[in-house]
Design an enzyme around this catalytic site. Structure first.
Site: not given
Length: 540
Positions: A14, A71, A223, A354, A381-382, A384, A507, A509
Site C-alpha cells: 500500500s 490499479d 546515504k 454490490g 448497478c445494484l 439501480m 458502471h 465510474e
C-alpha cells in the site's frame, strides 16, 4: 523495440506503486511517448472477479470485459493508452496457461518447472504488451519484494534484460523511509534491506523512489544512494500529498523523473506539456463550493471497495470547483437507525453496486428517503436495482417486490436473472461484462447529461430489470430512459418529476477521468449544488 520499465515495491504494501507507475506513465505520455501499462498480481486467483471487496477492494472492469485489479483504474484515470486483458495477469492465470499447455502435450513430455516454463509464460505476457506502436511498457509487480508468491515474477523480470538488452530495460523500486517520532529522525535501513533483497535476486534498481511522511533531505538520500548502489540523482523522495492523489505527478515532475527515465533508456522525447494539469491542481486546492454526498453501501469500511466511485465524485467536483464531502454510511446502519438521522443535511445520495442480500433493506430505505425528500439520487448497478424495488413497493404498491437474487420465491420479481444467465454454473468471468451499447430516450436527464442518444458503458452484473413490469413502472412515473439497442434490456431508469433521480445498470465510474468527469457524475454534482444552495437559502 519497446522499452520496458518495471516498478517493484518493498518494506510494506500500500505504498502507492499503482499511483506512482500511473504518474510516471502520464509524464512520459505528455512528452509525446506512446505508453502502455500492465499489472502483475502474485495471488493464485485467475482474476479478482470472485474475490471479496474486503480482501481486494473493487474489481475494475475493462471494455473487453476483463475483471482486473483496481490499479488499472489509476492507469486509465492518468493515461490514455488502451488497456485490455493483456494488461493484468495473476499467478493463477499464468499457471492456468502453463497447465493447459502441458495437458495438450506442448512440452513434449518434459518436466514442467517454475524455471523455465512458468517464467517463460510470464515473460511472454510482459513482452506481449509491447510492439511497433508502443514506445514504453510500464509493468507494475504487485506485493513486496520477499513475498514467496512473487518470486517467479521477479525471476522473470530479472531475465528480460538478458533477452532484449539492459539498455532497453529500467528497474524502479518504491520503498518506505519511516519517520520515528521517538528518535525524531527518518530511518533508511528498511530501504537498504529491501534493495538488498532485490540485489540477491539479481535485480539492481536504476531508480529509487522513497515514500516519506515528511521531507528527509539530501543527506539521507545520498546515504540511501551509497548503500543501495544507486546514483545520487536517481534517488527521489516522494512526500505524502496534502490535498489529492493527483498531486503525485507534480512531485515527480519537480524531480525530473521523466527526463531521468528518457536519459537512462536513450529515448528521444519532446518537452513536458503540463500546464493544464497544474491548473487542475489549483482548482483541487482552492474549491469555491462544497457539497455533501452520502454513499450508502455494504463495504463502506473498506475504502478501496468503492475506489472508482469516490474518484468519480472528485472528478465531477473538480469540474464545478467544488469540494465533494463523502459521507460513508453502512447500509445496515440505515436498517437499524432509519434514514432520517443518518441522511440529514446531505445534498445527494449515491448507492453503488454490490452482491448479496446483506444491507439491501437499508439501501431501499435510503432511496425512499431521497425520492420522497427530493434529494438528488444516483443509483449504480445494484443501486439501480434497489431503486426499482423501492419504487415497486412504495409507488406501485407491489407488496414484497424484490429481486430473485434476494428472494427466489417473490411474488413480484421486478429484478430477475434472464434465461442465458440461468444456465451458467461457474462464477468466475460469467457475468454480463465489459462495454455494451445503450440507446437513451431523448428529452430526459440521462440524455441531457450525455448530449447524445447512443452510448457505450461497462457492465458487471447478472440480474436485470424484468421487462414484464415495464408498462406498470412507466404509468406510475418511472421512465425507462435507456435500453439495449434491441430493446430487451433496461439500462437506465429515472423519475422525471424528481429534481434528479437517475439509476443505471452499468458502471459509469469506470470511464471518468480528472479532466473529463463522467457526464452522469457531472450532472449529479450539479444537482447536489442546486440542492445545497436551496438548503442554505431556506436556512437564511
Amino acid at each position: 523495440m519497446s522499452k520496458h520499465i518495471f516498478v517493484t515495491g518493498g518494506v510494506v504494501s500500500s505504498l502507492g506503486k499503482g499511483l506512482t507507475a500511473s504518474s510516471i506513465a502520464m509524464l512520459l505520455e505528455r512528452r509525446g511517448l506512446r505508453v502502455r501499462m500492465q499489472k502483475l498480481d502474485p495471488y493464485i486467483n485467475v482474476d479478482p472477479g470472485t474475490m471479496s471487496p474486503y480482501q481486494h477492494g473493487e474489481v475494475y472492469v475493462l471494455d473487453d470485459g476483463a475483471e482486473t485489479d483496481l490499479d488499472l483504474g489509476h492507469y486509465e484515470r492518468f493515461t490514455s493508452g488502451p488497456l485490455t486483458r493483456k494488461s493484468n495477469y495473476t499467478t493463477g492465470r499464468i499457471y492456468q496457461a502453463v497447465i493447459e499447455k502441458e495437458r495438450r502435450g506442448a512440452y513434449l513430455g518434459g518436466t514442467v518447472q517454475v524455471v523455465p516454463h512458468v517464467t517463460d509464460e510470464i515473460k511472454s505476457a510482459i513482452l506481449g504488451v509491447g510492439g511497433r506502436d508502443v514506445d514504453v511498457v510500464i509493468t507494475e509487480l504487485g506485493g513486496t519484494v520477499g513475498d514467496i508468491e512473487g518470486q517467479p515474477f521477479l525471476e522473470a523480470i530479472r531475465q528480460i534484460p538478458l533477452e532484449i538488452g539492459k539498455k532497453n530495460c529500467l528497474f524502479i523500486h518504491l520503498t518506505l523511509v519511516p519517520y520515528l517520532k521517538a528518535a525524531r529522525e527518518a530511518k533508511t535501513k528498511p530501504t537498504q534491506h529491501s534493495v538488498g533483497q532485490l540485489r540477491q535476486i539479481g535485480i539492481q534498481p536504476d531508480i529509487l523512489i522513497v515514500r516519506t511522511e515528511r521531507p528527509i533531505g539530501r543527506d539521507q538520500t545520498d546515504k540511501i544512494a551509497l548503500f543501495c548502489n544507486v546514483e545520487k540523482h536517481a534517488v527521489i523522495e516522494e512526500v505524502d500529498k496534502e490535498f489529492s492523489i493527483y498531486e503525485v505527478p507534480l512531485g515527480l515532475a519537480e524531480h525530473r523523473i521523466d527526463r531521468l527515465i528518457c536519459d537512462k533508456l536513450g529515448i528521444q522525447a519532446g518537452e513536458l506539456e503540463f500546464d493544464d494539469w497544474k491548473d487542475l491542481i489549483q482548482r483541487v486546492r482552492n474549491p469555491q463550493h462544497e457539497v455533501t454526498v452520502a454513499v450508502v453501501g455494504k463495504y463502506i469500511e473498506h475504502r478501496d471497495a468503492y475506489k472508482s466511485i469516490y474518484e468519480s465524485l472528485d472528478h465531477a467536483g473538480f469540474a464545478h470547483s467544488t469540494r465533494v464531502v463523502v459521507k460513508r454510511i453502512e447500509a445496515e446502519e440505515v436498517e437499524r437507525q432509519g434514514p432520517e438521522s443518518l441522511l440529514q443535511g446531505i445534498d445527494g445520495l449515491l448507492v453503488p453496486g454490490g452482491f448479496g442480500y446483506r444491507g439491501i433493506e437499508g439501501k431501499i430505505k435510503a432511496i425512499q428517503y431521497a425520492r420522497e425528500c427530493e434529494i438528488p439520487y444516483f443509483g449504480i448497478c445494484l443501486g439501480m436495482q434497489t431503486a426499482v424495488i423501492e419504487f415497486a413497493r412504495n409507488v406501485l404498491g407491489l407488496k414484497g417486490a424484490n429481486s430473485t437474487e434476494f428472494a427466489a420465491d417473490t411474488s413480484h420479481p421486478v429484478i430477475c436473472m434472464l434465461e442465458d444467465q440461468r444456465r451458467i454454473t461457474n462464477m468466475g468471468g460469467t457475468m454480463r461484462l465489459g462495454a455494451q451499447p445503450c440507446v437513451l430516450t431523448p428529452g430526459l436527464k440521462s440524455e441531457a447529461a450525455y448530449g447524445k442518444t447512443e452510448i457505450s458503458e461497462r457492465h458487471r452484473h447478472r440480474y436485470e430489470f424484468n421487462p414484464e413490469y415495464t408498462q406498470q413502472f412507466e404509468q406510475a412515473g418511472m421512465a425507462i430512459s435507456g435500453r439495449s439497442p434491441d430493446g430487451k434490456l433496461v439500462e437506465v431508469v429515472e423519475v422525471p418529476d424528481h429534481p434528479w433521480f437517475v439509476a443505471v445498470q452499468y458502471h459509469p465510474e469506470f470511464k471518468s477521468k480528472p479532466q473529463s468527469p463522467h457526464p452522469l457524475f457531472h450532472d449529479f454534482i450539479a444537482a447536489a449544488l442546486v440542492r445545497r444552495q436551496e438548503r442554505i437559502g431556506a436556512a437564511v
